[in-house]
Design an enzyme around this catalytic site. Structure first.
Site, mmCIF file in Angstrom:
data_model
loop_
_atom_site.group_PDB
_atom_site.id
_atom_site.type_symbol
_atom_site.label_atom_id
_atom_site.label_comp_id
_atom_site.label_asym_id
_atom_site.label_seq_id
_atom_site.Cartn_x
_atom_site.Cartn_y
_atom_site.Cartn_z
ATOM 1 N N ILE A 52 -37.872 -23.554 -56.252
ATOM 2 C CA ILE A 52 -38.537 -23.224 -54.988
ATOM 3 C C ILE A 52 -37.660 -23.615 -53.807
ATOM 4 O O ILE A 52 -37.016 -24.661 -53.803
ATOM 5 C CB ILE A 52 -39.876 -23.989 -54.878
ATOM 6 N N CYS A 53 -37.644 -22.753 -52.787
ATOM 7 C CA CYS A 53 -37.009 -23.040 -51.495
ATOM 8 C C CYS A 53 -37.724 -22.171 -50.449
ATOM 9 O O CYS A 53 -38.692 -21.486 -50.792
ATOM 10 C CB CYS A 53 -35.504 -22.774 -51.552
ATOM 11 N N PRO A 54 -37.302 -22.147 -49.192
ATOM 12 C CA PRO A 54 -38.052 -21.370 -48.202
ATOM 13 C C PRO A 54 -38.164 -19.873 -48.499
ATOM 14 O O PRO A 54 -39.223 -19.279 -48.306
ATOM 15 C CB PRO A 54 -37.280 -21.618 -46.900
#
Length: 467
Positions: free
Chosen positions: A171-173
């Site tokens: 997960i990341c932006p």
């Protein structure tokens, strides 16, 4: 040879040695996807070096990470490695191209993904690996996530701490760093999936929960990644929607499935943390749009105020002017059993009065609204807010309270002077992009629909922290 090409070639023997010795590196295969899936170097991942990759993905690769590119023939990989080298990356290419490789071969796909809706069905059974830096992670995250910054995933000691018996979701932006993280994990023999659209996409997932079935039906629509709440209220097959969220098609789909007709759409106030879908939903369905006459919108609607009543089906909606969060905030009472309080009264707290820069004035309004209007309702009146905090436990997967429980919230048993002093002294970060969101919801700024996920990224932050 071009100066950038010096020392960037790597032989098949050296690459095989690096892979055998578990040297931290990213191995990108630039050939056609069908060629890659048929046969590729074990541990490599398929990659496309287009403008988007250069702008969004390449920029996220840690500068000290060794990168090896593979093509057939070698020229494309060599040119790309030279370009990446010029950007300060430790890039190399396989000399002789893929045909020169004599080591272990694999086949099939890499770069697996999971959509936000799919993840919503699996929460609790997956390992959520958030690869942002520590400061970003502290700001907001999916509950239960574990934070390991991307750069640390090239450390064998760190990777050894990642469980092997769970599905891993990176997960990341927006998914770019998370994709690189999945590549790094693949090199370590760990299978993972990248969250499509990242946290911005996660914030767009809507979940529906039926709370009341008869005689009036109430369905709570939850934006689960952001803690936003909205409502479908049905009476005699006719529906009103309160505080609709994007993607607004969810409300239409549910109404069609139930055989309902959306005839009226309401907002409680000009939201600061999320983009209102009220205008679009009303336009697409042909429903009447109702907004606060005290808020000052820059577009036409049916503007309502205190003591107004609107009929739908076999029931009525009564309007209460409840300023405090904003000067024009409204609450809606239905069947004299349920009150929809917007951002004035939550399950766990009260609305913050400082998002319009008049904290002291609005705090007095907030006190008067709570004590002279909302808390005067019957104790068993059910309270349906427009948000919930991260730590609030649901009841049957829904979020609601009662006026009786609301009377026990912090700071509702103190004098007005003390209340104003405490609330004004409380500071909390404001919702991300809140000024632009207010301008969009007011009608001052044209909405670009593709920008909604980025505008709404982050927590709602609309409650007072009375802890």
């Amino acid at each position: 040879m071009n100066q950038n090409n010096e020392n960037i070639g790597i032989s098949a023997d050296q690459l095989n040695k690096d892979l055998t010795q578990q040297v931290p590196l990213l191995l990108f295969d630039l050939r056609l996807k069908e060629d890659f899936e048929q046969s590729h170097v074990e541990g490599s991942v398929h990659a496309v070096c287009n403008a988007q990759a250069k702008e969004k993905i390449m920029a996220k690769i840690p500068k000290n990470t060794k990168i090896v590119l593979i093509s057939e023939p070698e020229e494309y990989a060599r040119e790309t490695a030279s370009m990446m080298k010029a950007f300060g990356l430790d890039a190399h290419y396989l000399e002789g191209g893929f045909s020169a490789w004599t080591g272990k071969i694999a086949s099939g796909q890499t770069g697996k993904t999971i959509t936000p809706d799919e993840l919503a069905q699996k929460l609790g059974s997956v390992f959520l690996l958030d690869v942002r830096n520590n400061e970003e992670f502290t700001e907001f995250q999916i509950p239960g996530s574990v934070n390991i910054p991307l750069g640390e995933l090239f450390d064998a000691n760190i990777i050894s701490k990642i469980p092997k018996d769970k599905q891993i979701v990176t997960i990341c932006p927006h998914g770019n760093r998370a994709m690189i993280a999945s590549f790094a994990l693949a090199r370590a023999g760990i299978d993972s999936q990248t969250l499509v659209g990242g946290l911005a996409g996660w914030n767009q997932v809507l979940k529906d929960v039926t709370i009341v079935n008869e005689p009036t039906k109430i369905i709570q629509i939850q934006k689960i990644g952001k803690g936003c709440l909205s409502y479908i209220i049905e009476s005699d097959r006719e529906v009103v929607v309160i505080d609709p969220l994007y993607p607004f098609e969810k409300y239409i789909d549910i109404s069609k499935q139930e055989g309902f007709q959306i005839t009226k759409v309401f907002d409680t106030h000009q939201h600061a943390d999320h983009v209102s879908a009220a205008r679009d939903l009303a336009k697409v369905t042909g429903a009447e749009l109702y907004l606060s006459k005290y808020e000052g919108y820059d577009f036409d609607a049916n503007f309502v105020g205190d003591a107004d009543e609107i009929s739908f089906g076999k029931t009525k909606l009564r309007v209460i002017h409840t300023p405090g969060h904003t000067p024009g905030s409204l609450s809606y009472v239905i069947d004299e059993k349920y009150v929809f309080t917007g951002d004035i009264l939550f399950v766990e707290s009260i609305g913050r009065p400082d998002l319009r820069d008049n904290a002291e004035e609005f705090t007095e309004d907030l006190y008067n609204t709570l004590h002279n209007k909302l808390l005067k309702l019957s104790d068993d009146t059910i309270v349906f807010p427009t948000h919930h905090g991260e730590d609030v436990e649901s009841k049957g997967n829904a979020f609601y309270s009662t006026i009786q429980r609301a009377k026990k919230l912090p700071w509702l048993d103190i004098s007005k002077q003390e209340f104003i002093k405490k609330v004004v002294a409380t500071t909390r970060p404001r919702p991300m992009n809140y000024r632009k969101i207010i301008s969009v919801n007011k009608g001052e700024l044209e909405l670009v629909h593709s920008e909604i996920p980025d505008l709404e990224i982050g927590p709602n932050r609309c409650a007072v922290d009375a802890s």
